[in-house]
Design an enzyme around this catalytic site. Structure first.
Site, PDB file in Angstrom:
ATOM      1  N   ARG A 290      50.573  44.928  42.364  1.00  0.00           N
ATOM      2  CA  ARG A 290      50.252  43.504  42.236  1.00  0.00           C
ATOM      3  C   ARG A 290      51.236  42.779  41.325  1.00  0.00           C
ATOM      4  O   ARG A 290      51.815  41.768  41.701  1.00  0.00           O
ATOM      5  CB  ARG A 290      48.830  43.324  41.667  1.00  0.00           C
ATOM      6  CG  ARG A 290      47.698  43.762  42.556  1.00  0.00           C
ATOM      7  CD  ARG A 290      47.669  43.062  43.887  1.00  0.00           C
ATOM      8  NE  ARG A 290      47.552  41.621  43.784  1.00  0.00           N
ATOM      9  CZ  ARG A 290      47.989  40.770  44.715  1.00  0.00           C
ATOM     10  NH1 ARG A 290      48.628  41.227  45.790  1.00  0.00           N
ATOM     11  NH2 ARG A 290      47.830  39.464  44.577  1.00  0.00           N
TER      12      ARG A 290
ATOM     13  N   CYS B  94      47.191  40.115  30.303  1.00  0.00           N
ATOM     14  CA  CYS B  94      46.975  38.761  30.816  1.00  0.00           C
ATOM     15  C   CYS B  94      45.932  38.029  29.981  1.00  0.00           C
ATOM     16  O   CYS B  94      46.060  36.829  29.716  1.00  0.00           O
ATOM     17  CB  CYS B  94      46.553  38.813  32.286  1.00  0.00           C
ATOM     18  SG  CYS B  94      45.133  39.879  32.623  1.00  0.00           S
TER      19      CYS B  94
ATOM     20  N   ASN C 239      45.293  35.518  36.262  1.00  0.00           N
ATOM     21  CA  ASN C 239      45.662  36.787  35.634  1.00  0.00           C
ATOM     22  C   ASN C 239      46.790  37.512  36.363  1.00  0.00           C
ATOM     23  O   ASN C 239      47.354  38.469  35.832  1.00  0.00           O
ATOM     24  CB  ASN C 239      44.443  37.706  35.519  1.00  0.00           C
ATOM     25  CG  ASN C 239      43.633  37.799  36.793  1.00  0.00           C
ATOM     26  OD1 ASN C 239      42.817  36.909  37.077  1.00  0.00           O
ATOM     27  ND2 ASN C 239      43.848  38.851  37.564  1.00  0.00           N
TER      28      ASN C 239
ATOM     29  N   THR D 212      40.587  43.943  39.672  1.00  0.00           N
ATOM     30  CA  THR D 212      41.939  44.505  39.600  1.00  0.00           C
ATOM     31  C   THR D 212      41.990  45.812  40.380  1.00  0.00           C
ATOM     32  O   THR D 212      40.958  46.360  40.773  1.00  0.00           O
ATOM     33  CB  THR D 212      42.377  44.750  38.145  1.00  0.00           C
ATOM     34  OG1 THR D 212      41.431  45.614  37.508  1.00  0.00           O
ATOM     35  CG2 THR D 212      42.474  43.439  37.379  1.00  0.00           C
TER      36      THR D 212
END
Length: 337
Positions: free
Chosen positions: A12, A151, A315, A181
């Site tokens: 990501r 983040c 984030n 996440t």
């Protein structure tokens, strides 16, 4: 002139760092390393994104390389960070975004391949942590491995700095309501170290620990020991929100607090700390490049020394933007740019 950059880990953050880097003329990503993603699959993963949408440029392969908007990016597949041939493509600054090599010892392996500096896109137990807009004045070029913190720390620290500098924080508690996440599970499964973390992210609100608040004490030493927090993981794809409850030394009305944050957002923290009085929700911040966006209409105050403040953050996108910003800042301070 642009600094030559390598990205280790095309997950990501790795992919979104690349998207951000392509928007910055001072950054030239020359290589990506990921042993678990084939080149053709890299093209697909970079082109399509469930949160940030389809990449608007061109992505293809040619001669064993990733070609983005006509620009060649070498691709390596080394599991051993020390075996990645960064020097073969001139990559001097490495974004370590695997989530695996997060200590100085582990991240230093990149130096064997010719890297000069490693920026870890995660908190680190021992590497110096920097948060843009907060503690870059303490940057030391002697450190070959640095961390961009988390983040959540990037969201919390700028806001905490404004409140602490203006009104003084006696003590504070933070809660982050955090989007899903990659480490979370889609269905219930084993998670021996974190039993709640083994529960399905779909349909659950999951209490979790976070070191983000304590990390603020590392980037703002005068807040060390005054701030801690926890997280709730929720089933949304992106954008999280910090809820900061603090007791202040100086009395202040909520309007005075809003004014202080608004002033900082237009001045020293412009581009880092945003400010809104609109009646917003989480998806309104997908793709927002700020580290933190203060929601002036969402906060509340019990009295003139006790207040709850709300700040949003993408984030993924906002954080990745700061990774690139920290890299450019370091390169300039190091004389590489």
């Amino acid at each position: 002139m642009a600094v030559k950059v390598g990205i280790n880990g095309f997950g990501r953050i790795g992919r979104i760092v690349l998207r951000n880097a392509l928007l910055n003329p001072e950054v030239n990503v020359v290589a990506v390393n990921d042993p678990f993603i084939a080149l053709e699959y890299m093209v697909y993963m970079f082109k399509y994104d469930s949160v940030h949408g389809r990449f608007k440029g061109t992505v293809e392969t040619k001669g064993g390389k990733l070609i983005v908007d006509g620009k060649e990016i070498s691709v390596f597949g080394e599991k051993d960070a020390g075996a990645i041939p960064w020097s073969s493509v001139g990559a001097e600054y490495i974004v370590e975004s695997t989530g695996v090599f997060t200590t100085i010892e582990k991240a230093s392996a990149h130096l064997k391949g010719g890297a000069k500096k490693v920026i870890i896109s995660a908190p680190s137990a021992d590497a110096p942590m920097y948060v843009c807009g907060v503690n870059l004045d303490s940057y030391d070029s002697q450190h070959a491995v640095i961390s961009n913190a988390s983040c959540t720390t990037n969201c919390l620290a700028p806001l905490a700095k404004v409140i602490h500098d203006k009104f003084g924080i006696v003590e504070a508690l933070m809660t982050t309501v955090h989007a899903t996440t990659a480490t979370q599970k889609t269905v219930d499964g084993p998670s021996n170290k974190d039993w709640r973390g083994g529960r399905s992210v779909n349909g659950n609100i999951i209490p979790s620990s976070t070191g983000a608040a304590k990390a603020v004490g590392k980037v703002i030493p005068s807040l060390n020991g005054k701030l801690t927090g926890l997280a709730f993981r929720v089933p949304t794809l992106d954008v999280s929100v910090v809820d900061l409850v603090c007791r202040t030394e100086k009395s202040a009305t909520y309007d005075e607090i809003k004014a202080a944050v608004k002033e900082a957002s237009k001045g020293p923290l412009k581009g880092i700390l945003g400010y809104t009085e609109d009646h917003v929700v989480s998806t309104d911040f997908i793709g927002d490049n700020h580290s933190s966006i203060f929601d002036a209409t969402a906060g509340i105050q019990l009295n003139k020394n006790f207040v709850k403040l709300i700040a949003w953050y993408d984030n993924e996108w906002g954080y990745s933007g700061r990774v690139v910003d920290l890299l450019v800042f370091a390169a300039k301070k190091d004389g590489a740019l």
